[in-house]
Structures are given as C-alpha cells and as structure tokens.
Design a protein around this motif. Structure first.
Motif, PDB file in Angstrom:
ATOM      1  N   GLU A  23       0.781  -1.251   0.163  1.00 14.08           N
ATOM      2  CA  GLU A  23      -0.036  -0.120   0.090  1.00 14.08           C
ATOM      3  C   GLU A  23       0.696   1.184   0.060  1.00 14.08           C
ATOM      4  OE1 GLU A  23      -2.509  -0.336   3.391  1.00 14.08           O
ATOM      5  OE2 GLU A  23      -3.640  -2.124   2.490  1.00 14.08           O
ATOM      6  N   ASP A  27       1.130   3.963  -3.130  1.00  9.69           N
ATOM      7  CA  ASP A  27       0.508   5.545  -2.502  1.00  9.69           C
ATOM      8  C   ASP A  27       1.935   6.501  -3.030  1.00  9.69           C
ATOM      9  OD1 ASP A  27      -0.884   7.357  -1.658  1.00  9.69           O
ATOM     10  OD2 ASP A  27       0.046   7.360   0.170  1.00  9.69           O
ATOM     11  N   ARG A  31       1.377   9.390  -5.888  1.00 13.02           N
ATOM     12  CA  ARG A  31       1.436  10.746  -5.494  1.00 13.02           C
ATOM     13  C   ARG A  31       2.548  11.405  -5.363  1.00 13.02           C
ATOM     14  NH1 ARG A  31      -0.633  12.268  -0.371  1.00 13.02           N
ATOM     15  NH2 ARG A  31      -0.198  10.320   0.702  1.00 13.02           N
TER      16      ARG A  31
END
Length: 464
Positions: A23, A27, A31
């Motif tokens: 995860e 991410d 981002r």
C-alpha cells in the motif's frame, strides 16, 4: 498513518507487513510526483524486509517495536547496494554503499521497512531543497512553495502521508527548518547522541542525524530505537540508553519554561513570534531570557560550515566544478579560501558562546524559540523582507536554528496545531523550537507531549 498503530496491528496479527508495504509503495508511486520527495524507491528491498517481518511473527518471535512500519531516509544515508548521492550529481558516479548506515541498521533491527531515499539540498548545503539536479521538493500544504531544507524530502514525505517516519540530518537547522515549514515534528538530538556512521558528512563538527514524524509518539518510538553506541563515529559520546516513550505521560509539573529573547525576538515575521507566544501561554512560560551572543554564535557557525565544507569538497572543486549546483559550488569555493585564523577564532568564540548559553539552564529547563522566521515561501523566490531590509531567503531561514546547532543542544521542533492563530499566510504551517540542556531529550518529549494533549501542538492537516 501512524507508525505506532501500524506496528501494533502487525504485531497482533491484524495486518501483514507485506500488505502495508504494498500500500505504501503504491501510494508513493501514485502521489509523489506531486511532491518530488523521493529520489529513489527501494521497492525490492521494502518487500523483502516486510516478508521477513511476517516470517518472524509467524515463527513466534518478536519482530521489533516498529514492525512493518514504512520509512525512508534522506539520500545522504548509506543504503546497501545504492550510491549515496547526498543530493549531488557527482556522487552518481560513486560505488554503491557496501552496507547500510548505522541508524538504518537500527531501524531494520526494530522491524521497520525502508521504502527509499529522499530529496535534499546538494551536499546538505541549503534550507530550501530546490535541488538543481533532482528538482525542487514541494511542500504538501502548498505545492507552489518550498518544503524547507536541507532535509526537505524527509519532511515532505511525512507531511504528505507517504510514510510516517523519516530520517534526516541537521547541521545548521536542516531538520528543524523543514519540520516547521511542513508542519511536522523533528528532533535534532544532542551532538554526539546518535551515530552518524554510514552517512555522507557535511560539517563533521556540527553534523547531527535525527528523525521526523507526523505524530509525537511515532517520533519518540523512532528516537528510542535509534539510540546505541557506535565506535565508528568518533564524535559520539557513550551514553546510557534513555528511552523517552515511557516519559510521554509524565506531564510538565516541575519543568521551568522561558521564552528566548534578544536575537530570537527579532529578524522574523509576526507569525514566527505569534507561534512562540501561543505555545508559551500554554506552557506557562512568563519569563524571558536573552541568549547571549547568539548572533556571534551564528556567525561562527557560518565560518565553520564554509571552511569544513570547502575542505571536504576541495578535490571535486578543482576537477568537477561544473558538476556542482552553482550556488553550492560558490559557497564551497569561498569557504576553501577563508583564512585559518578566522576559523580558529570562530571555534574559540563557539566555545565561549556555548559556555554562556549553558548557564541559562540553571534558570530554566526549556527555552522556547521560533524555528523559522516565516512560513514557506514560493519556490524560486530569492529574497524576502526582514526588519525593513530585503535579504536572501536561503541563509536567513536558519537565523534561529544556526545559533543552537553550533553548540550541540537538543531541540525538538513542534508544529503549531492551528497556524491561523499565528496569522500565517493562507494558514501555512509554522513550528517552534523547544531547546534543552545537553542530553535532556527526555524533558523535550515530556513538554511536547503535554502541549500536544493541551491541543496547541500537532501536525495540521494537509488541505492542499
């Protein structure tokens, strides 16, 4: 994403470290293009470390207090198999590190998972992380503004929620400045407390390493696992392990607070001093103490920084000058040409200044001072007005941190929970320095925890 909660869930079997890691990696991939905090993502390493944590738990063994917690490091820390860039172009030609730095090994032993290396000013010589080779690191609270430096990527990665803990360095303010501008917690420990072995140096007589976190408990956990004596750092002092996590609930009864006056009460914008007053009110700090000769201490720090930095990079200045960031190169060149007697005198002044400041701790336990003279400025802006005079932003971001770095005191940078109380532009974050006597990190964490419980200190949410 708090490290303590992640580790607890993994240790209890409620989550798997590999899932948390996947995860985090996803991410970062999705981002970080917005923030430019990472210069390298160590995905294969992270997955291997996460699987090792899961296997340790499955075998019934203790995975460590940071089990499965994703973190990242300023790219001056050695990571095995990767060239240690220190924000430079020149070091791209260096051999990969043969092993992890000491603090990276401490994090691994605690079960943490390294996700990558982070953006910084070239060779740690700056306060803005507008890196000529990697591009500017952008502040998560407003991506048109600087994240601070030189550990800008370390602060931005935490503020953006990409990882809950990062590691950085602080020579003249490079943990505290980005902590303030990005609205997170950062610790510059006492000089000699944490080993610097396995990191690219800047100014050996001033360099410190330390952690960043968006949550004070997470910062305490990281600091606790980073402690330990390392004979490979000749500047480290052998001290007993002094964990601060058990002290977070101790409260501030009996602690004496004072506001740093003189140099620390001028040369800043109104928001810097309003942040200090907001925290001082809650702490019950009614006394003001002038820090003697702070401006002269800062001047000594400038000279020592220039001279040691110029000396360190002399060979490359002679043969590869064109490969430096021009702003960094010119300051190194200037430092290499300083007269020796200037540096000798700067070191004498530094010693006298330190002795004078230490006397203040007979009257107080914690000094409260601004961390930065203003909130984050736009990327590319060169100058700003201070005290009616237009001055360059880069050196003046350290106006309140440099006088403390050069005498090695422990400092905890704490974010004002509601920056609008201080009147920052557009509610941008701003922080404050809590400063203690050498080896008293424990009182800093006690004070910060009490201020956090009172609601005046915490990482403001990112709204950008």
């Amino acid at each position: 994403m708090k490290a303590a909660a992640i580790a607890q869930a993994i240790r209890r079997g409620q989550r798997r470290a590999i899932d948390v890691t996947e995860e985090a990696l996803a991410d970062i991939a999705a981002r970080d293009g917005r923030f430019n905090a990472f210069t390298e993502v160590t995905a294969a390493r992270a997955r291997a470390e996460a699987l090792a944590v899961d296997q340790t738990i499955a075998a019934g063994r203790d995975p460590g207090p940071l089990a499965g917690v994703p973190y990242a490091v300023k790219n001056l820390f050695d990571l095995e198999g990767i060239a240690t860039l220190a924000g430079s172009k020149i070091e791209r030609d260096a051999k990969p590190a043969a092993r992890d730095g000491f603090l990276v090994r401490k994090m691994a032993a605690a079960g943490a998972v390294c996700t990558g290396a982070l953006n910084m000013d070239e060779y740690a010589y700056g306060f803005t992380t507008e890196n000529a080779h990697e591009g500017a690191c952008r502040n998560p609270h407003d991506v048109t503004r600087i994240a601070g430096g030189s550990s800008g990527g370390s602060a931005a990665a935490v503020a953006a929620g990409l990882v809950p803990i990062t590691l950085g360095s602080d020579t003249n303010g490079s943990i505290r400045v980005p902590s303030s501008l990005c609205g997170i917690f950062g610790l510059k420990p006492t000089y000699g407390r944490l080993s610097r072995a396995g990191s690219y140096p800047f100014v050996a007589s001033l360099d410190h390493l330390g952690p960043f976190a968006g949550d004070l408990t997470d910062l305490a956990l990281a600091y606790d696992v980073l402690q330990g004596f390392d004979p490979e750092d000749p500047a480290q002092t052998r001290q007993p392990l002094e964990p601060v996590t058990p002290r977070l609930s101790a409260g501030i009864e009996g602690l004496r607070f004072a506001v740093a006056d003189g140099h620390f009460a001028r040369n800043g914008h109104a928001e810097a001093f309003a942040a200090v007053e907001a925290i001082a009110r809650v702490a019950g700090a009614t006394r003001r103490l002038v820090v003697p000769d702070a401006a002269r201490g800062r001047a000594a720090a400038f000279l020592i920084t220039m001279a040691e930095g110029g000396n360190l990079h002399m060979a490359d200045l002679r043969t590869r000058a064109q490969d430096f960031d021009p702003g960094t190169r010119d300051r190194f060149l200037a430092g290499a040409m300083l007269p020796a007697h200037w540096i000798t005198q700067a070191q004498r002044l530094r010693a006298d200044y330190r002795a004078s400041v230490l006397k203040l701790f007979a009257e107080t336990d914690i000094l409260i001072a601004p961390a930065t003279p203003f909130a984050a400025t736009p990327i590319g802006q060169a100058n700003i007005e201070l005290e009616g005079e237009l001055v360059p932003i880069r050196p003046n971001l350290g106006i309140f941190t440099q006088p403390i770095s050069c005498i090695g005191l422990p400092v905890l940078a704490v974010p004002l929970a509601d920056p609008t109380v201080a009147g920052t532009p557009n509610g941008l974050p701003i922080g404050v320095q809590l400063i203690a006597a050498p080896w008293r990190e424990d009182v800093l964490f006690r004070a910060a925890a009490a201020l956090e419980r009172a609601g005046v200190v915490s990482a403001p949410p990112v709204r950008a």
